[in-house]
Design a protein around this motif. Structure first.
Motif, PDB file in Angstrom:
ATOM      1  N   ALA A  27      11.048   0.879   8.156  1.00 22.24           N
ATOM      2  CA  ALA A  27       9.137   2.615   8.270  1.00 22.24           C
ATOM      3  C   ALA A  27       9.846   3.417   7.179  1.00 22.24           C
ATOM      4  CB  ALA A  27      10.528   3.833   9.620  1.00 22.24           C
ATOM      5  N   ASP A  28       8.385   4.071   7.065  1.00 24.78           N
ATOM      6  CA  ASP A  28       8.404   4.229   5.768  1.00 24.78           C
ATOM      7  C   ASP A  28       8.921   6.326   6.035  1.00 24.78           C
ATOM      8  OD1 ASP A  28       8.301   6.088   3.233  1.00 24.78           O
ATOM      9  OD2 ASP A  28       5.981   5.183   2.950  1.00 24.78           O
ATOM     10  N   ALA A  29      10.308   6.511   5.042  1.00 19.57           N
ATOM     11  CA  ALA A  29      10.557   8.090   5.505  1.00 19.57           C
ATOM     12  C   ALA A  29       8.637   8.956   5.812  1.00 19.57           C
ATOM     13  CB  ALA A  29      11.614   8.426   4.928  1.00 19.57           C
ATOM     14  N   PHE A  30       7.338   8.610   5.032  1.00 19.52           N
ATOM     15  CA  PHE A  30       7.041   9.506   4.628  1.00 19.52           C
ATOM     16  C   PHE A  30       5.875   9.990   6.060  1.00 19.52           C
ATOM     17  CE2 PHE A  30       8.375   9.662   0.139  1.00 19.52           C
ATOM     18  CZ  PHE A  30       7.923  11.065   0.226  1.00 19.52           C
ATOM     19  N   GLN A  31       5.932   8.899   6.433  1.00 17.35           N
ATOM     20  CA  GLN A  31       4.918   8.129   7.923  1.00 17.35           C
ATOM     21  C   GLN A  31       5.875   8.012   9.122  1.00 17.35           C
ATOM     22  OE1 GLN A  31       2.199   5.761   7.321  1.00 17.35           O
ATOM     23  NE2 GLN A  31       1.908   6.243   5.230  1.00 17.35           N
ATOM     24  N   ALA A  44      16.811   8.786   8.299  1.00 16.97           N
ATOM     25  CA  ALA A  44      16.835   8.596   7.675  1.00 16.97           C
ATOM     26  C   ALA A  44      16.885   7.896   6.440  1.00 16.97           C
ATOM     27  CB  ALA A  44      15.561   9.665   7.170  1.00 16.97           C
ATOM     28  N   GLY A  45      16.870   6.474   5.324  1.00 13.20           N
ATOM     29  CA  GLY A  45      16.573   6.315   4.643  1.00 13.20           C
ATOM     30  C   GLY A  45      18.904   5.605   4.935  1.00 13.20           C
ATOM     31  N   CYS A  46      18.487   4.833   5.208  1.00 13.61           N
ATOM     32  CA  CYS A  46      19.996   4.208   5.924  1.00 13.61           C
ATOM     33  C   CYS A  46      20.708   3.720   5.417  1.00 13.61           C
ATOM     34  CB  CYS A  46      19.460   3.861   7.452  1.00 13.61           C
ATOM     35  SG  CYS A  46      19.093   2.273   7.817  1.00 13.61           S
ATOM     36  N   GLY A  47      19.777   3.046   4.590  1.00 11.22           N
ATOM     37  CA  GLY A  47      20.541   2.235   3.424  1.00 11.22           C
ATOM     38  C   GLY A  47      21.108   0.683   4.216  1.00 11.22           C
ATOM     39  N   GLU A  68      26.007   2.135   7.272  1.00 11.23           N
ATOM     40  CA  GLU A  68      27.810   3.169   7.114  1.00 11.23           C
ATOM     41  C   GLU A  68      27.116   4.042   7.855  1.00 11.23           C
ATOM     42  OE1 GLU A  68      30.258   1.476   7.019  1.00 11.23           O
ATOM     43  OE2 GLU A  68      29.889  -0.582   5.998  1.00 11.23           O
ATOM     44  N   ASN A  69      26.791   4.906   8.047  1.00  7.78           N
ATOM     45  CA  ASN A  69      26.646   6.130   8.961  1.00  7.78           C
ATOM     46  C   ASN A  69      25.660   5.830   9.845  1.00  7.78           C
ATOM     47  OD1 ASN A  69      27.457   7.698   6.692  1.00  7.78           O
ATOM     48  ND2 ASN A  69      25.562   7.838   5.433  1.00  7.78           N
ATOM     49  N   THR A  70      24.756   5.449   9.735  1.00  2.00           N
ATOM     50  CA  THR A  70      24.370   4.783  11.181  1.00  2.00           C
ATOM     51  C   THR A  70      25.023   4.534  12.553  1.00  2.00           C
ATOM     52  OG1 THR A  70      22.795   4.327   9.497  1.00  2.00           O
ATOM     53  CG2 THR A  70      22.162   4.249  12.305  1.00  2.00           C
ATOM     54  N   GLY A 110       0.567  -1.102  -0.373  1.00  2.01           N
ATOM     55  CA  GLY A 110      -0.017   0.052  -0.188  1.00  2.01           C
ATOM     56  C   GLY A 110       0.652   1.413  -0.069  1.00  2.01           C
ATOM     57  N   ARG A 111       2.114   1.639   0.070  1.00  2.00           N
ATOM     58  CA  ARG A 111       3.028   2.302  -0.104  1.00  2.00           C
ATOM     59  C   ARG A 111       3.149   3.245  -0.661  1.00  2.00           C
ATOM     60  NH1 ARG A 111       8.310   3.489  -1.122  1.00  2.00           N
ATOM     61  NH2 ARG A 111       9.046   1.421  -1.410  1.00  2.00           N
ATOM     62  N   GLN A 112       2.870   3.887  -1.553  1.00  4.45           N
ATOM     63  CA  GLN A 112       2.804   4.543  -3.112  1.00  4.45           C
ATOM     64  C   GLN A 112       4.421   4.586  -3.515  1.00  4.45           C
ATOM     65  OE1 GLN A 112       0.711   6.518  -4.935  1.00  4.45           O
ATOM     66  NE2 GLN A 112      -0.620   5.179  -2.788  1.00  4.45           N
ATOM     67  N   PRO A 113       4.884   4.137  -4.438  1.00  7.44           N
ATOM     68  CA  PRO A 113       5.902   3.839  -4.384  1.00  7.44           C
ATOM     69  C   PRO A 113       6.128   5.562  -4.980  1.00  7.44           C
ATOM     70  CG  PRO A 113       5.095   3.345  -6.985  1.00  7.44           C
ATOM     71  CD  PRO A 113       3.752   3.601  -5.634  1.00  7.44           C
ATOM     72  N   THR A 114       7.777   5.836  -4.526  1.00  7.55           N
ATOM     73  CA  THR A 114       8.487   7.160  -4.563  1.00  7.55           C
ATOM     74  C   THR A 114       8.528   7.465  -6.318  1.00  7.55           C
ATOM     75  OG1 THR A 114      10.930   6.657  -4.422  1.00  7.55           O
ATOM     76  CG2 THR A 114       9.388   6.746  -2.108  1.00  7.55           C
ATOM     77  N   SER A 115       8.743   8.730  -6.423  1.00  8.83           N
ATOM     78  CA  SER A 115       9.604   8.595  -7.968  1.00  8.83           C
ATOM     79  C   SER A 115      10.431   8.167  -8.576  1.00  8.83           C
ATOM     80  CB  SER A 115       8.961  10.569  -8.242  1.00  8.83           C
ATOM     81  OG  SER A 115      10.205  10.687  -7.009  1.00  8.83           O
ATOM     82  N   PRO A 117      25.467   2.132  -5.689  1.00  7.81           N
ATOM     83  CA  PRO A 117      26.359   3.324  -6.638  1.00  7.81           C
ATOM     84  C   PRO A 117      26.258   4.403  -4.952  1.00  7.81           C
ATOM     85  CG  PRO A 117      24.358   3.100  -7.913  1.00  7.81           C
ATOM     86  CD  PRO A 117      23.504   1.698  -6.697  1.00  7.81           C
ATOM     87  N   TRP A 118      25.428   4.164  -4.376  1.00 12.32           N
ATOM     88  CA  TRP A 118      25.709   5.097  -2.823  1.00 12.32           C
ATOM     89  C   TRP A 118      26.150   4.330  -1.883  1.00 12.32           C
ATOM     90  CZ3 TRP A 118      20.742   4.201  -5.375  1.00 12.32           C
ATOM     91  CH2 TRP A 118      19.922   2.813  -4.530  1.00 12.32           C
ATOM     92  N   ASP A 119      26.034   3.169  -2.360  1.00  5.92           N
ATOM     93  CA  ASP A 119      26.690   2.201  -0.882  1.00  5.92           C
ATOM     94  C   ASP A 119      28.020   1.391  -0.624  1.00  5.92           C
ATOM     95  OD1 ASP A 119      26.432   0.673   1.079  1.00  5.92           O
ATOM     96  OD2 ASP A 119      25.507  -1.380  -0.303  1.00  5.92           O
TER      97      ASP A 119
HETATM   98  C1  LIG Z   1      20.302   6.952  -2.248  1.00  7.52           C
HETATM   99  S1  LIG Z   1      20.258   5.674  -1.236  1.00  7.52           S
HETATM  100  C2  LIG Z   1      21.068   6.519   0.982  1.00  7.52           C
HETATM  101  C3  LIG Z   1      21.126   5.599   1.603  1.00  7.52           C
HETATM  102  C4  LIG Z   1      22.136   5.995   2.717  1.00  7.52           C
HETATM  103  N1  LIG Z   1      21.933   7.002   2.948  1.00  7.52           N
HETATM  104  C5  LIG Z   1      23.184   6.004   2.141  1.00  7.52           C
HETATM  105  O1  LIG Z   1      24.255   7.099   2.959  1.00  7.52           O
HETATM  106  O2  LIG Z   1      24.115   4.569   2.208  1.00  7.52           O
HETATM  107  C6  LIG Z   1      18.524   6.590  -0.299  1.00  7.52           C
HETATM  108  C7  LIG Z   1      18.058   5.115   0.136  1.00  7.52           C
HETATM  109  O3  LIG Z   1      16.237   5.408   0.777  1.00  7.52           O
HETATM  110  C8  LIG Z   1      15.386   4.795   1.046  1.00  7.52           C
HETATM  111  N2  LIG Z   1      15.178   5.543   1.063  1.00  7.52           N
HETATM  112  C9  LIG Z   1      13.853   5.359  -0.083  1.00  7.52           C
HETATM  113  N3  LIG Z   1      12.610   5.607   0.113  1.00  7.52           N
HETATM  114  C10 LIG Z   1      12.260   6.187   1.430  1.00  7.52           C
HETATM  115  C11 LIG Z   1      11.530   6.167   2.026  1.00  7.52           C
HETATM  116  N4  LIG Z   1       9.977   6.202   1.515  1.00  7.52           N
HETATM  117  N5  LIG Z   1      11.186   5.442   3.326  1.00  7.52           N
HETATM  118  C12 LIG Z   1      12.540   5.114   3.787  1.00  7.52           C
HETATM  119  N6  LIG Z   1      13.366   5.402   3.046  1.00  7.52           N
HETATM  120  C13 LIG Z   1      13.781   5.182   1.831  1.00  7.52           C
HETATM  121  C14 LIG Z   1      16.026   3.718   0.202  1.00  7.52           C
HETATM  122  O4  LIG Z   1      15.557   2.276   0.518  1.00  7.52           O
HETATM  123  C15 LIG Z   1      17.587   4.487  -0.154  1.00  7.52           C
HETATM  124  O5  LIG Z   1      18.432   3.091   0.890  1.00  7.52           O
END
Ligand SMILES: C[S@@+](CC[C@H](N)C(=O)[O-])C[C@H]1O[C@@H](n2cnc3c(N)ncnc32)[C@H](O)[C@@H]1O
Length: 219
Positions: free
Chosen positions: A112-116, A65-68, A71-73, A15-20, A39-41
């Motif tokens: 968790a969803d960053a929009f919620q 938020a969006g920790c992937g 590594e930063n966490t 049910g989460r809306q896909p992001t752009s 690529p960012w990892d």
């Molecule tokens: C470009 S990556 C950066 C990951 C990490 N911060 C790093 O520096 O390696 C963006 C991250 O945000 C997560 N993400 C995207 N949309 C999200 C959402 N709505 N809620 C939570 N995480 C989300 C992706 O799954 C991805 O891991």
């Protein structure tokens, strides 16, 4: 979207809306982590985050938020701070938890969803966004910024590291200073304290890509 592995059909957030980003690529965020590092990892914390931490930039409870893959966490947690990393990508979270176990670092990772973010039922003195804000388009930003506001303590600090505009060889989602200041404005409870030029390291830039490092206060 097709139903094959790695598509949005595999997303744990029914049910989460896909992001752009997901709509454009046709793949869920989770799929970015299926075939080796995204690529960012880069397998280590971003130098900008290491520098910030060494300067005492993190305080109190910290949200990444969006920790992937974390590594930063993990870097911030290794300094003894209480840190929660959240992401929608279950595969990334599994990798992050395995690293925490291997390194013996006490840290929390949650889906968790960053929009919620209000669903977390917690508030944070410091919030980090490393590469998430710049992945959202203009229509998505107000909802994300409101979600961040719901979990950031008043007088707390949000750090945003994002690709910057107007320079050669930047990343795929360049952001202008004006876009940052428009998204985090006083009428929505934010004050942009500083926007400094920095670098975001990726797997495909030799010396990182041009970036903005924004320090934003919750007012
Ligand atoms: C470009 S990556 C950066 C990951 C990490 N911060 C790093 O520096 O390696 C963006 C991250 O945000 C997560 N993400 C995207 N949309 C999200 C959402 N709505 N809620 C939570 N995480 C989300 C992706 O799954 C991805 O891991």
């Amino acid at each position: 979207m097709s139903e094959q592995s790695g598509t949005l059909a595999d997303d744990p957030f029914i049910g989460r809306q896909p992001t752009s980003h997901e709509r454009l690529s046709g793949l869920s965020w989770d799929a970015s982590y299926h075939d080796g590092p995204a690529p960012w990892d880069i397998g280590q914390p971003q130098p900008a985050i290491v520098r910030l931490a060494s300067e005492g930039g993190f305080a109190g409870a910290v949200l990444d938020a969006g920790c992937g893959t974390g590594e930063n966490t993990l870097h911030v947690a290794s300094l003894g701070l209480s840190v929660l990393g959240v992401d929608v990508a279950a595969t990334a979270l599994a990798i992050a938890r395995a690293k925490a176990d291997d390194r013996g670092i006490k840290v929390e990772f949650a889906a968790a969803d960053a929009f919620q973010l209000e669903c977390l039922g917690r508030r944070f003195e410091t919030v980090l966004d490393c590469g998430l804000f710049h992945s959202f388009d203009g229509d998505e930003r107000p909802g994300y910024v409101a979600s961040l506001a719901s979990v950031t303590e008043h007088d707390g600090t949000l750090y945003v590291l994002c690709f910057s505009d107007g320079v050669p060889d930047t990343g795929p989602h360049p952001i202008t200073q004006e876009e940052l200041r428009a998204a985090f404005n006083p009428s929505d409870g934010w004050n942009v304290a500083a926007v400094e030029p920095d670098r975001i390291h990726t797997r495909y830039h030799d010396d990182g890509a041009p970036a903005w490092f924004a320090t934003i206060k919750r007012i």
